[in-house]
Design an enzyme around this catalytic site. Structure first.
Site, mmCIF file in Angstrom:
data_model
loop_
_atom_site.group_PDB
_atom_site.id
_atom_site.type_symbol
_atom_site.label_atom_id
_atom_site.label_comp_id
_atom_site.label_asym_id
_atom_site.label_seq_id
_atom_site.Cartn_x
_atom_site.Cartn_y
_atom_site.Cartn_z
ATOM 1 N N PHE A 143 3.910 -12.666 4.462
ATOM 2 C CA PHE A 143 4.588 -11.721 5.370
ATOM 3 C C PHE A 143 3.905 -11.899 6.688
ATOM 4 O O PHE A 143 2.452 -11.642 6.777
ATOM 5 C CB PHE A 143 4.900 -10.558 4.790
ATOM 6 C CG PHE A 143 5.871 -9.686 5.515
ATOM 7 C CD1 PHE A 143 7.231 -9.882 5.456
ATOM 8 C CD2 PHE A 143 5.761 -8.693 6.497
ATOM 9 C CE1 PHE A 143 8.014 -9.071 6.319
ATOM 10 C CE2 PHE A 143 6.260 -7.891 7.213
ATOM 11 C CZ PHE A 143 7.608 -8.040 6.895
ATOM 12 N N TYR A 239 9.818 2.942 3.067
ATOM 13 C CA TYR A 239 10.931 2.648 3.405
ATOM 14 C C TYR A 239 12.017 1.829 2.613
ATOM 15 O O TYR A 239 13.037 1.620 2.971
ATOM 16 C CB TYR A 239 11.165 2.637 4.654
ATOM 17 C CG TYR A 239 10.452 1.516 5.505
ATOM 18 C CD1 TYR A 239 10.957 0.321 5.278
ATOM 19 C CD2 TYR A 239 9.232 1.698 5.980
ATOM 20 C CE1 TYR A 239 10.440 -0.825 5.973
ATOM 21 C CE2 TYR A 239 8.329 0.524 6.648
ATOM 22 C CZ TYR A 239 9.275 -0.617 6.564
ATOM 23 O OH TYR A 239 8.654 -1.755 6.811
ATOM 24 N N LYS A 240 11.299 0.902 1.866
ATOM 25 C CA LYS A 240 12.334 0.051 0.896
ATOM 26 C C LYS A 240 12.614 0.441 -0.480
ATOM 27 O O LYS A 240 13.613 1.240 -0.195
ATOM 28 C CB LYS A 240 11.194 -1.573 1.040
ATOM 29 C CG LYS A 240 11.130 -1.921 2.165
ATOM 30 C CD LYS A 240 10.241 -3.167 2.132
ATOM 31 C CE LYS A 240 10.101 -3.780 3.530
ATOM 32 N NZ LYS A 240 8.805 -4.625 3.750
ATOM 33 N N ARG A 388 19.797 -13.386 2.058
ATOM 34 C CA ARG A 388 19.047 -12.406 0.983
ATOM 35 C C ARG A 388 19.593 -11.330 0.791
ATOM 36 O O ARG A 388 20.468 -10.737 1.578
ATOM 37 C CB ARG A 388 17.710 -11.967 1.622
ATOM 38 C CG ARG A 388 16.810 -11.304 0.954
ATOM 39 C CD ARG A 388 15.532 -10.911 1.720
ATOM 40 N NE ARG A 388 15.590 -9.735 2.533
ATOM 41 C CZ ARG A 388 14.815 -8.928 2.857
ATOM 42 N NH1 ARG A 388 13.297 -9.538 2.815
ATOM 43 N NH2 ARG A 388 14.869 -7.797 3.637
HETATM 44 C C1 LIG Z 1 8.366 -4.856 4.911
HETATM 45 C C2 LIG Z 1 6.959 -5.498 4.847
HETATM 46 C C3 LIG Z 1 5.643 -4.868 5.273
HETATM 47 C C4 LIG Z 1 6.132 -3.736 6.483
HETATM 48 O O1 LIG Z 1 5.040 -3.297 7.178
HETATM 49 P P1 LIG Z 1 4.973 -2.274 8.312
HETATM 50 O O2 LIG Z 1 3.724 -1.881 8.736
HETATM 51 O O3 LIG Z 1 5.748 -0.872 7.550
HETATM 52 O O4 LIG Z 1 6.012 -2.644 9.324
HETATM 53 C C5 LIG Z 1 4.627 -5.202 5.144
HETATM 54 N N1 LIG Z 1 4.500 -6.538 4.295
HETATM 55 C C6 LIG Z 1 5.660 -7.015 3.549
HETATM 56 C C7 LIG Z 1 5.313 -8.006 2.549
HETATM 57 C C8 LIG Z 1 6.865 -6.501 3.903
HETATM 58 O O5 LIG Z 1 7.962 -6.888 3.401
#
Ligand SMILES: *Cc1c(COP(=O)(O)O)cnc(C)c1O
Length: 416
Positions: A143, A239-240, A388
């Site tokens: 990511f 938040y997921k 997705r």
């Molecule tokens: C959503 C997500 C994040 C989010 O990082 P933030 O700092 O909350 O924006 C990090 N890593 C992965 C793999 C994600 O899917």
């Protein structure tokens, strides 16, 4: 039937009895009532922003109007007996998350974003690694924020650590004697492929390599067993699948064996053993609380705290079984149409390799997702060509998934 009428009817599309029977047998079916899901939409995006639980809306109102509005500064310290313990809120939330990720409460720190926690975790891992190990290994397609944070930290450390990016499938072969730590996201945000956290952690451990896991698409989606796996560090998103609300605080896991040695890169006063002593020098709080940096984000922590209560009576094996049944069903309903509709399944069919999402490649994925969203079927487009669909076992029904599969098929047939 035109595409328009077909999709206007999507939310009320008749569902065959065998699908209704699946919902009737679903041990988590009652959980859906805990959430305020919008009318007229099938929301398959809980892996981007989890839905609003009723108890969150009520809690945020209470925290705002009473705890803040009336008690003001007293709410920092009124005490747990009055339910006003803002100072302890990060620890209370940490204990709830610990259960979901197979950790002890004192191994979890809550606050800041996942990105910031990734920085803290990497700095801690590199700080406890033997000095002769100079490589930080990661998935080349990790990511973006994981890659960016690793790049930033590597630059800050004057290139003392080489950031080595390899394909996820080849990580095992690169766990050499020069590797200090490996940073991996368990569930790939595009394909939904789930890495074997236990096997890779064991392999890394045997090779003397520290593990840093990103659980953004794992925590709250299925049981994670960090301690059983012997994992070293982990981070994850509030938040997921945890449904803590937009920008909810994230979490950091630090295995107990590292508490006394791992450096706290962002050593703020809220991670001090006694913040209000106002001492001149940093003395870490016990356990992972030392990784809490600044003043707890009370409003968002309260929302996350309330959201996590939805998991309190949930058996995580049951959650996992439902997630797999939902993703199996979605894949199964679309399978016969895939070739004709130029859909290519990129999510693994093997259960142990799958998170809680289903993704397809499609040559016009961006336009297709825009059409789906306009029609009330909300998923995500991910570059370059991924559709997705996140399936959330707490609040999705088999009827939702059936209608979603039909919706995808209808839109694509109209385009074909
Ligand atoms: C959503 C997500 C994040 C989010 O990082 P933030 O700092 O909350 O924006 C990090 N890593 C992965 C793999 C994600 O899917």
């Amino acid at each position: 039937m035109t595409t328009q009428t077909a999709l206007a009817d999507l939310q009320t599309l008749p569902v065959p009895p065998e699908v209704l029977a699946l919902d009737a047998r679903d041990p988590l079916a009652h959980k859906r009532g805990d959430f305020l899901l919008p009318e007229g939409v099938i929301y398959l995006d809980g892996n981007s922003l989890g839905a609003l639980s009723r108890r969150v809306a009520a809690r945020v109102r209470g925290v705002t109007e009473q705890e803040w509005g009336e008690a003001l500064i007293g709410s920092w310290t009124l005490g747990a007996a009055q339910g006003r313990d803002w100072m302890a809120l990060p620890d209370r939330v940490a204990a709830k998350i610990a259960r979901l990720i197979g950790a002890q409460p004192d191994e979890v720190a809550v606050g800041d974003s996942t990105s910031v926690n990734t920085f803290k975790a990497l700095a801690a891992a590199l700080g406890v690694a033997p000095p002769e190990r100079r490589v930080l290994l990661t998935d080349a397609d990790n990511f973006p924020t994981d890659l960016y944070v690793a790049q930033g930290l590597s630059a800050l450390l004057d290139g003392r650590f080489e950031l080595r990016r390899v394909p996820a499938g080849e990580v095992g072969a690169h766990l050499g004697a020069d590797v200090a730590a490996v940073l991996l996201t368990q569930v790939d945000y595009r394909t939904g492929r789930c890495l074997d956290l236990a096997a890779i952690s064991a392999q890394a451990r045997a090779a003397g390599v520290l593990t840093v896991w990103d659980l953004a698409h794992s925590a709250g989606a299925f049981p994670v067993e960090l301690n059983a796996a012997g994992a070293d560090f982990a981070v994850g998103c509030g938040y997921k699948y945890l449904n803590g609300g937009p920008g909810a605080p994230a979490f950091l896991y630090v295995a107990r064996r590292h508490h006394d040695r791992a450096p706290v890169a962002l050593s703020g006063w809220m991670g001090h053993a006694d913040p209000f002593e106002m001492a001149r020098d940093y003395v870490p709080a016990p356990g992972a609380r030392r990784f809490v940096t600044g003043t707890p984000m009370v409003l968002s922590l309260s929302a996350l705290d309330a959201a996590l209560d939805a998991f309190a009576d949930v058996d995580l094996q049951v959650l996992r079984a439902k997630s797999l049944a939902l993703t199996d069903a979605f894949i199964g309903w679309l399978d016969p149409a895939c070739a004709r509709l130029s859909l290519e399944l990129v999510t693994p069919r093997g259960h142990h390799e799958r998170g809680s999402q289903v993704s397809y490649r499609h040559p016009q994925a961006r336009e297709v997702m825009a059409e789906l969203i306009a029609a009330g079927l909300v998923g995500d487009f991910r570059t370059p060509d991924i559709l997705r669909f996140g399936l959330t076992p707490l609040y999705h029904s088999f009827a939702d998934v059936y209608r979603a599969a039909r919706g995808v098929q209808t839109i694509l047939e109209a385009r074909a």
